[in-house]
Write a protein that holds these residues in place. Structure first.
Motif, mmCIF file in Angstrom:
data_model
loop_
_atom_site.group_PDB
_atom_site.id
_atom_site.type_symbol
_atom_site.label_atom_id
_atom_site.label_comp_id
_atom_site.label_asym_id
_atom_site.label_seq_id
_atom_site.Cartn_x
_atom_site.Cartn_y
_atom_site.Cartn_z
ATOM 1 N N PHE A 89 -55.079 40.171 -30.809
ATOM 2 C CA PHE A 89 -54.873 41.544 -31.303
ATOM 3 C C PHE A 89 -55.863 41.782 -32.432
ATOM 4 O O PHE A 89 -56.289 40.840 -33.101
ATOM 5 C CB PHE A 89 -53.428 41.704 -31.811
ATOM 6 C CG PHE A 89 -52.982 40.582 -32.711
ATOM 7 C CD1 PHE A 89 -53.233 40.625 -34.081
ATOM 8 C CD2 PHE A 89 -52.340 39.459 -32.193
ATOM 9 C CE1 PHE A 89 -52.842 39.590 -34.912
ATOM 10 C CE2 PHE A 89 -51.942 38.415 -33.030
ATOM 11 C CZ PHE A 89 -52.196 38.486 -34.380
ATOM 12 N N PRO A 90 -56.285 43.034 -32.642
ATOM 13 C CA PRO A 90 -57.208 43.288 -33.746
ATOM 14 C C PRO A 90 -56.520 43.063 -35.094
ATOM 15 O O PRO A 90 -55.374 43.471 -35.287
ATOM 16 C CB PRO A 90 -57.607 44.756 -33.563
ATOM 17 C CG PRO A 90 -56.756 45.308 -32.482
ATOM 18 C CD PRO A 90 -55.919 44.233 -31.897
ATOM 19 N N LEU A 91 -57.238 42.388 -36.002
ATOM 20 C CA LEU A 91 -56.653 42.099 -37.313
ATOM 21 C C LEU A 91 -56.798 43.282 -38.258
ATOM 22 O O LEU A 91 -56.035 43.422 -39.214
ATOM 23 C CB LEU A 91 -57.352 40.884 -37.932
ATOM 24 C CG LEU A 91 -57.022 39.527 -37.305
ATOM 25 C CD1 LEU A 91 -57.983 38.467 -37.845
ATOM 26 C CD2 LEU A 91 -55.585 39.134 -37.626
ATOM 27 N N ASP A 92 -57.792 44.131 -37.995
ATOM 28 C CA ASP A 92 -58.073 45.232 -38.921
ATOM 29 C C ASP A 92 -56.843 46.109 -39.125
ATOM 30 O O ASP A 92 -56.232 46.567 -38.169
ATOM 31 C CB ASP A 92 -59.237 46.087 -38.384
ATOM 32 C CG ASP A 92 -60.549 45.320 -38.395
ATOM 33 O OD1 ASP A 92 -60.500 44.084 -38.594
ATOM 34 O OD2 ASP A 92 -61.604 45.934 -38.217
ATOM 35 N N GLY A 93 -56.502 46.307 -40.390
ATOM 36 C CA GLY A 93 -55.401 47.200 -40.728
ATOM 37 C C GLY A 93 -54.022 46.563 -40.639
ATOM 38 O O GLY A 93 -53.030 47.177 -41.027
ATOM 39 N N ARG A 94 -53.945 45.353 -40.118
ATOM 40 C CA ARG A 94 -52.655 44.689 -39.949
ATOM 41 C C ARG A 94 -52.139 44.091 -41.259
ATOM 42 O O ARG A 94 -52.899 43.838 -42.187
ATOM 43 C CB ARG A 94 -52.795 43.520 -38.977
ATOM 44 C CG ARG A 94 -52.984 43.925 -37.557
ATOM 45 C CD ARG A 94 -51.656 43.943 -36.863
ATOM 46 N NE ARG A 94 -51.845 44.226 -35.439
ATOM 47 C CZ ARG A 94 -50.860 44.410 -34.585
ATOM 48 N NH1 ARG A 94 -49.616 44.351 -34.986
ATOM 49 N NH2 ARG A 94 -51.108 44.647 -33.329
ATOM 50 N N ILE A 95 -50.835 43.859 -41.288
ATOM 51 C CA ILE A 95 -50.257 43.003 -42.326
ATOM 52 C C ILE A 95 -50.091 41.638 -41.676
ATOM 53 O O ILE A 95 -49.292 41.457 -40.761
ATOM 54 C CB ILE A 95 -48.899 43.523 -42.807
ATOM 55 C CG1 ILE A 95 -49.062 44.922 -43.414
ATOM 56 C CG2 ILE A 95 -48.288 42.559 -43.838
ATOM 57 C CD1 ILE A 95 -47.737 45.616 -43.684
ATOM 58 N N VAL A 96 -50.916 40.698 -42.114
ATOM 59 C CA VAL A 96 -50.927 39.380 -41.484
ATOM 60 C C VAL A 96 -50.154 38.389 -42.349
ATOM 61 O O VAL A 96 -50.424 38.252 -43.539
ATOM 62 C CB VAL A 96 -52.374 38.881 -41.289
ATOM 63 C CG1 VAL A 96 -52.386 37.414 -40.850
ATOM 64 C CG2 VAL A 96 -53.092 39.731 -40.252
ATOM 65 N N VAL A 97 -49.188 37.733 -41.732
ATOM 66 C CA VAL A 97 -48.495 36.653 -42.424
ATOM 67 C C VAL A 97 -49.064 35.344 -41.902
ATOM 68 O O VAL A 97 -48.892 34.995 -40.732
ATOM 69 C CB VAL A 97 -46.972 36.710 -42.187
ATOM 70 C CG1 VAL A 97 -46.287 35.579 -42.958
ATOM 71 C CG2 VAL A 97 -46.414 38.057 -42.615
ATOM 72 N N LEU A 98 -49.818 34.644 -42.756
ATOM 73 C CA LEU A 98 -50.314 33.310 -42.408
ATOM 74 C C LEU A 98 -49.127 32.364 -42.467
ATOM 75 O O LEU A 98 -48.310 32.440 -43.390
ATOM 76 C CB LEU A 98 -51.345 32.854 -43.438
ATOM 77 C CG LEU A 98 -52.807 33.231 -43.243
ATOM 78 C CD1 LEU A 98 -53.607 32.721 -44.440
ATOM 79 C CD2 LEU A 98 -53.359 32.655 -41.948
ATOM 80 N N VAL A 99 -49.043 31.462 -41.497
ATOM 81 C CA VAL A 99 -47.889 30.574 -41.412
ATOM 82 C C VAL A 99 -48.347 29.123 -41.341
ATOM 83 O O VAL A 99 -49.212 28.779 -40.534
ATOM 84 C CB VAL A 99 -47.053 30.910 -40.147
ATOM 85 C CG1 VAL A 99 -45.841 29.983 -40.058
ATOM 86 C CG2 VAL A 99 -46.613 32.371 -40.155
#
Lengths: 177, 316
Positions: A89-99
């Motif tokens: 999925f595109p990362l741009d604009g996302r809220i990414v939770v690194l795990v």
């Protein structure tokens, strides 16, 4: 010699609580995405995604991130094995939770932030770890922590996911002096 | 399996585990080449010297881009424009490059064994980019990688290498990688270029001068370029005769298994070892080999870069 830190039922409850915290902190849940750091963070990201889907009522995409090419100790040790990076999925604009499973020196997270930057520009990056064992060497902290656990440098935190053939138990191992 | 070698000089001495580690690592780097940002910081601050005493464009470019994509600094050093022309020895050239703190020396040389010689005194990692008729390890690796990615495995496959085997370092590196990984190799071409003694290298190697026999049930056909420049004697009467007897023409290609791969290390001589329609056909993976070459070379640089201080100065 090993002590059980989290047995399977407690592990499951801990993950459920972390999922609730992630959902609470991010009301715009449609932008949420989880990225599990190879290798220990992958199973946890999958579990968190399933738990979040139950809470939110919609799926939360999961990606895999290998940070080996971004490590700061390449050239000082045997080359690490590479594992797949799969973020569909595109990362741009996302809220990414690194795990990740265990937060220790913080160097893996530093590498993960660089790796992520090369793949896109998330709106916000947060960090979720199952165990924070201390001994940070960089100014990095987790947003969501399953269990805070003071350790000595001679100890090792061993997380065995059933996804990887383990028994869903977190143990503390004493390394020989 | 962890990588322990300081240099990549040949494929003959590599184990199946070492070959597999390189191919697995290359897969990770191929994914990097498909991204928007095709660069990773793995070799940041390192210096790579392309020392090409024998001319080459595509191998040099591939190594150069591989090093750049790993964030290394690259110097290109060619014989035509260098002190080697002024009489400096290879050893002195390399000492000078090392005085500039180059960590990797990628050597292309007309003499077999030149990289081995270099590795005996060089502090830098030495990568063989082709030495005489000896080996061209990264070409063998990229061919093996291409086969494995396309066919899912190498073990048990029947691979035909067709053309100038005698003078070909590409053939030798391919042979070693393939037989070590469990393939059966058929060598075919004019008898003057495909001596029967190659069968003595390994029990999985077969020599035939009968093209029909070599193509019939091959899973992969790897065509080698007829190397005019390396031919010291006249091995066949004419290019036209070679094309008519051993060229992969459309009728011959039609008799291959429908899922067989057609490979060529390039540069291709259209109409000689391969017909244009075949080179551009759906079974051809020639351009994929070029893409994979970059990934394999990144993997080799990445693996050799690993290591500990205590290893420095030891070989291999």
């Amino acid at each position: 010699m090993s002590d059980v830190l989290l047995e399977p039922r407690v592990l499951q409850r801990t993950i459920a609580r972390m999922a609730h915290e992630i959902a609470e902190r991010n009301p715009q849940s449609g932008d949420l995405a989880l990225v599990g750091i190879q290798k220990g963070g992958v199973a946890l990201a999958g579990r968190l995604s399933a738990a979040l889907e139950r809470i939110l009522g919609h799926p939360v995409p999961v990606g895999l991130l290998d940070v080996a090419m971004y490590r700061d100790d390449l050239g000082q040790r045997a080359a690490p094995a590479l594992m797949p990076t799969e973020i569909s999925f595109p990362l741009d604009g996302r809220i990414v939770v690194l795990v990740d499973d265990v937060l220790f020196s913080g160097r893996t997270i530093r590498a993960a932030l660089d790796a992520l930057t090369d793949l896109g520009r998330p709106r916000r990056v947060q960090l979720a770890v199952l165990v924070d064992r201390g001994h940070r060497e960089l100014p990095i902290r987790a947003d969501f922590v399953g269990k805070n656990l003071p350790t000595s440098l001679r100890q090792r935190v061993d997380v065995r996911w059933t996804e990887d053939g383990g028994d869903d138990t977190v143990r503390m191992l004493e390394m020989p002096a | 399996m962890t990588w322990m070698r300081r240099h990549l000089l040949d494929l003959q001495s590599l184990s199946a585990e070492e070959l597999t580690l390189i191919l697995d690592t290359a897969r990770g780097f191929r994914a990097v080449g498909e991204r928007n940002i095709k660069k990773v910081p793995a070799l940041r601050g390192k210096t790579v010297v392309n020392l090409f005493v024998e001319p080459s464009t595509r191998t040099r470019i591939s190594f150069e881009l591989a090093a750049l994509r790993l964030s290394a600094d690259v110097i290109n050093f060619t014989a035509e424009a260098s002190s080697l022309k002024k009489g400096e020895t290879l050893k002195d050239t390399v000492r000078n490059l090392e005085a500039l703190n180059a960590e990797f020396i990628i050597l292309r040389h007309g003499a077999s064994g030149a990289p081995q010689f270099l590795s005996q005194f060089a502090r830098a990692h030495v990568i063989n980019a082709g030495d005489g008729a000896h080996e061209h390890p990264t070409q063998g690796l990229l061919d093996a990688f291409t086969i494995r990615e396309r066919m899912g495995r190498i073990e048990g496959l029947k691979v035909t290498i067709l053309g100038d085997i005698l003078y070909s370092r590409v053939a030798r590196s391919n042979i070693w990688a393939l037989v070590t990984l469990g393939a059966r190799v058929t060598l075919c071409g004019p008898s003057t270029l495909v001596p029967k003694v190659f069968e003595q290298l390994h029990p999985s190697i077969r020599v035939t001068w009968d093209l029909e026999d070599a193509l019939r049930d091959a899973d992969v056909v790897n065509l080698l370029r007829i190397q005019h420049e390396r031919q010291r004697m006249s091995a066949f009467p004419s290019i036209g005769e070679y094309a008519s007897l051993f060229g992969l023409t459309p009728p011959r290609a039609a008799r291959l298994r429908p899922d067989a791969l057609i490979m060529h290390p390039g540069p291709i001589n259209r109409g000689v070892e391969i017909a244009s329609e075949v080179a551009d056909g759906h079974q051809s993976v020639i351009l994929e080999q070029v893409t994979n070459g970059l990934a394999v070379r990144m993997a080799v640089l990445f693996l050799l870069n690993g290591g500990r201080q205590s290893d420095l100065g030891t070989t291999p």
